[in-house]
Design a protein around this motif. Structure first.
Motif, mmCIF file in Angstrom:
data_model
loop_
_atom_site.group_PDB
_atom_site.id
_atom_site.type_symbol
_atom_site.label_atom_id
_atom_site.label_comp_id
_atom_site.label_asym_id
_atom_site.label_seq_id
_atom_site.Cartn_x
_atom_site.Cartn_y
_atom_site.Cartn_z
ATOM 1 N N ILE A 32 -6.312 -6.918 10.196
ATOM 2 C CA ILE A 32 -5.508 -6.371 9.098
ATOM 3 C C ILE A 32 -4.758 -7.487 8.381
ATOM 4 N N SER A 33 -4.402 -8.537 9.099
ATOM 5 C CA SER A 33 -3.757 -9.678 8.456
ATOM 6 C C SER A 33 -4.696 -10.317 7.434
ATOM 7 N N SER A 34 -5.959 -10.474 7.784
ATOM 8 C CA SER A 34 -6.959 -11.024 6.859
ATOM 9 C C SER A 34 -7.137 -10.087 5.659
ATOM 10 N N PHE A 35 -7.196 -8.787 5.927
ATOM 11 C CA PHE A 35 -7.270 -7.787 4.854
ATOM 12 C C PHE A 35 -6.091 -7.935 3.902
ATOM 13 N N ALA A 36 -4.885 -8.068 4.450
ATOM 14 C CA ALA A 36 -3.680 -8.170 3.616
ATOM 15 C C ALA A 36 -3.769 -9.361 2.680
ATOM 16 N N ASP A 37 -4.236 -10.491 3.203
ATOM 17 C CA ASP A 37 -4.344 -11.691 2.380
ATOM 18 C C ASP A 37 -5.429 -11.558 1.308
ATOM 19 N N THR A 38 -6.454 -10.761 1.578
ATOM 20 C CA THR A 38 -7.536 -10.543 0.613
ATOM 21 C C THR A 38 -7.124 -9.520 -0.440
ATOM 22 N N PHE A 39 -6.550 -8.412 -0.017
ATOM 23 C CA PHE A 39 -6.179 -7.298 -0.896
ATOM 24 C C PHE A 39 -4.954 -7.628 -1.739
ATOM 25 N N LEU A 40 -3.939 -8.143 -1.108
ATOM 26 C CA LEU A 40 -2.664 -8.370 -1.785
ATOM 27 C C LEU A 40 -2.581 -9.819 -2.274
ATOM 28 N N THR A 41 -3.225 -10.060 -3.396
ATOM 29 C CA THR A 41 -3.228 -11.393 -3.996
ATOM 30 C C THR A 41 -1.806 -11.775 -4.388
ATOM 31 N N PRO A 42 -1.551 -13.058 -4.593
ATOM 32 C CA PRO A 42 -0.195 -13.461 -4.997
ATOM 33 C C PRO A 42 0.296 -12.740 -6.265
ATOM 34 N N THR A 43 -0.574 -12.549 -7.238
ATOM 35 C CA THR A 43 -0.156 -11.850 -8.464
ATOM 36 C C THR A 43 0.143 -10.387 -8.176
ATOM 37 N N LEU A 44 -0.686 -9.739 -7.366
ATOM 38 C CA LEU A 44 -0.443 -8.332 -7.031
ATOM 39 C C LEU A 44 0.859 -8.183 -6.247
ATOM 40 N N ARG A 45 1.135 -9.138 -5.370
ATOM 41 C CA ARG A 45 2.384 -9.095 -4.600
ATOM 42 C C ARG A 45 3.589 -9.142 -5.540
ATOM 43 N N LYS A 46 3.501 -9.999 -6.552
ATOM 44 C CA LYS A 46 4.608 -10.103 -7.507
ATOM 45 C C LYS A 46 4.650 -8.880 -8.428
ATOM 46 N N THR A 47 3.494 -8.333 -8.780
ATOM 47 C CA THR A 47 3.425 -7.173 -9.672
ATOM 48 C C THR A 47 4.192 -5.984 -9.098
ATOM 49 N N PHE A 48 3.997 -5.729 -7.808
ATOM 50 C CA PHE A 48 4.659 -4.619 -7.127
ATOM 51 C C PHE A 48 5.905 -5.070 -6.363
ATOM 52 N N GLU A 49 6.229 -6.359 -6.463
ATOM 53 C CA GLU A 49 7.372 -6.937 -5.756
ATOM 54 C C GLU A 49 7.329 -6.553 -4.279
ATOM 55 N N VAL A 50 6.212 -6.953 -3.643
ATOM 56 C CA VAL A 50 5.915 -6.590 -2.263
ATOM 57 C C VAL A 50 6.690 -7.470 -1.288
ATOM 58 N N GLU A 51 7.264 -6.815 -0.294
ATOM 59 C CA GLU A 51 7.926 -7.502 0.813
ATOM 60 C C GLU A 51 7.151 -7.185 2.088
ATOM 61 N N PHE A 52 6.735 -8.227 2.795
ATOM 62 C CA PHE A 52 6.027 -8.049 4.054
ATOM 63 C C PHE A 52 7.044 -7.886 5.178
ATOM 64 N N LYS A 53 6.952 -6.784 5.886
ATOM 65 C CA LYS A 53 7.837 -6.521 7.016
ATOM 66 C C LYS A 53 7.168 -6.940 8.327
ATOM 67 N N GLU A 54 5.860 -6.644 8.448
ATOM 68 C CA GLU A 54 5.084 -7.045 9.613
ATOM 69 C C GLU A 54 3.646 -7.240 9.177
ATOM 70 N N GLN A 55 3.048 -8.357 9.601
ATOM 71 C CA GLN A 55 1.652 -8.640 9.282
ATOM 72 C C GLN A 55 0.994 -9.241 10.512
ATOM 73 N N THR A 56 0.163 -8.429 11.181
ATOM 74 C CA THR A 56 -0.572 -8.887 12.358
ATOM 75 C C THR A 56 -2.031 -8.472 12.203
ATOM 76 N N ASP A 57 -2.841 -8.812 13.182
ATOM 77 C CA ASP A 57 -4.248 -8.396 13.147
ATOM 78 C C ASP A 57 -4.393 -6.888 13.304
ATOM 79 N N ASP A 58 -3.365 -6.232 13.839
ATOM 80 C CA ASP A 58 -3.434 -4.793 14.111
ATOM 81 C C ASP A 58 -2.604 -3.921 13.182
ATOM 82 N N ARG A 59 -1.722 -4.545 12.384
ATOM 83 C CA ARG A 59 -0.781 -3.725 11.605
ATOM 84 C C ARG A 59 -0.234 -4.503 10.409
ATOM 85 N N LEU A 60 -0.025 -3.751 9.328
ATOM 86 C CA LEU A 60 0.636 -4.306 8.155
ATOM 87 C C LEU A 60 1.665 -3.294 7.680
ATOM 88 N N ASP A 61 2.928 -3.705 7.702
ATOM 89 C CA ASP A 61 4.021 -2.899 7.156
ATOM 90 C C ASP A 61 4.543 -3.635 5.936
#
Length: 170
Positions: free
Chosen positions: A73-102
């Motif tokens: 899921i960590s790899s997915f997060a880095d693929t799905f949530l591009t730097p521009t998309l992160r800024k677009t939605f003003e995303v804050e990562f709470k937890e990012q592991t291979d098993d979970r993304l909050d």
């Protein structure tokens, strides 16, 4: 009361992406409200949800194909949530592991478009839930579970989203 704050304002790529997302949200919102005015609310919701579901499935398959390690899921997060998309939605990562993304979204350009159209809070919340069918089906295409917690459209300070590995049956 919905407070869809924005803090990132002077990033050209983010502004372009927010504009495109807002334009898409305008189409969806007007389609739904015009159908509702014509007495076809249930049919419109069903069709819109089907279209957004299919869009999420397509997008999820594309992300999975690009993802270096779809089992992570960590790899997915880095693929799905591009730097521009992160800024677009003003995303804050709470937890990012291979098993979970909050993650928490502090801004939603879809919601901003609906607010700019003058839609009431209940309509915004309904459209938000429909739009989340895309993310639900991205998760499904990836083989992950998905949980939508608080949303800005419901008056919460952020949208709380979790992608997680589901327990596999033996």
């Amino acid at each position: 009361m919905i407070d869809n704050k924005i803090t990132i304002k002077d990033d050209e790529m983010v502004n372009v992406q927010r504009g495109a997302i807002g334009h898409r949200a305008t189409w969806t919102g007007l389609t739904y409200t015009k159908a509702r005015e014509a007495g076809m609310e249930e049919a419109a919701e069903k069709i819109i949800r089907q279209a957004i579901t299919e869009t999420g499935q397509i997008q999820g398959k594309e992300i999975k194909a690009k993802c270096p390690n779809p089992d992570s899921i960590s790899s997915f997060a880095d693929t799905f949530l591009t730097p521009t998309l992160r800024k677009t939605f003003e995303v804050e990562f709470k937890e990012q592991t291979d098993d979970r993304l909050d993650i928490e979204f502090h801004h939603c350009p879809l919601l901003k478009a609906w607010q700019d159209l003058g839609f009431d809070d209940a309509t915004c919340a309904k459209l938000c839930d429909m739009a989340m069918d895309g993310d639900r089906n991205i998760a499904k295409a990836m083989g992950y579970g998905f949980h939508l917690g608080d949303t800005i459209a419901e008056g919460c300070p952020t949208c709380k989203i979790t992608f997680f590995k589901e327990e596999k049956e033996d």
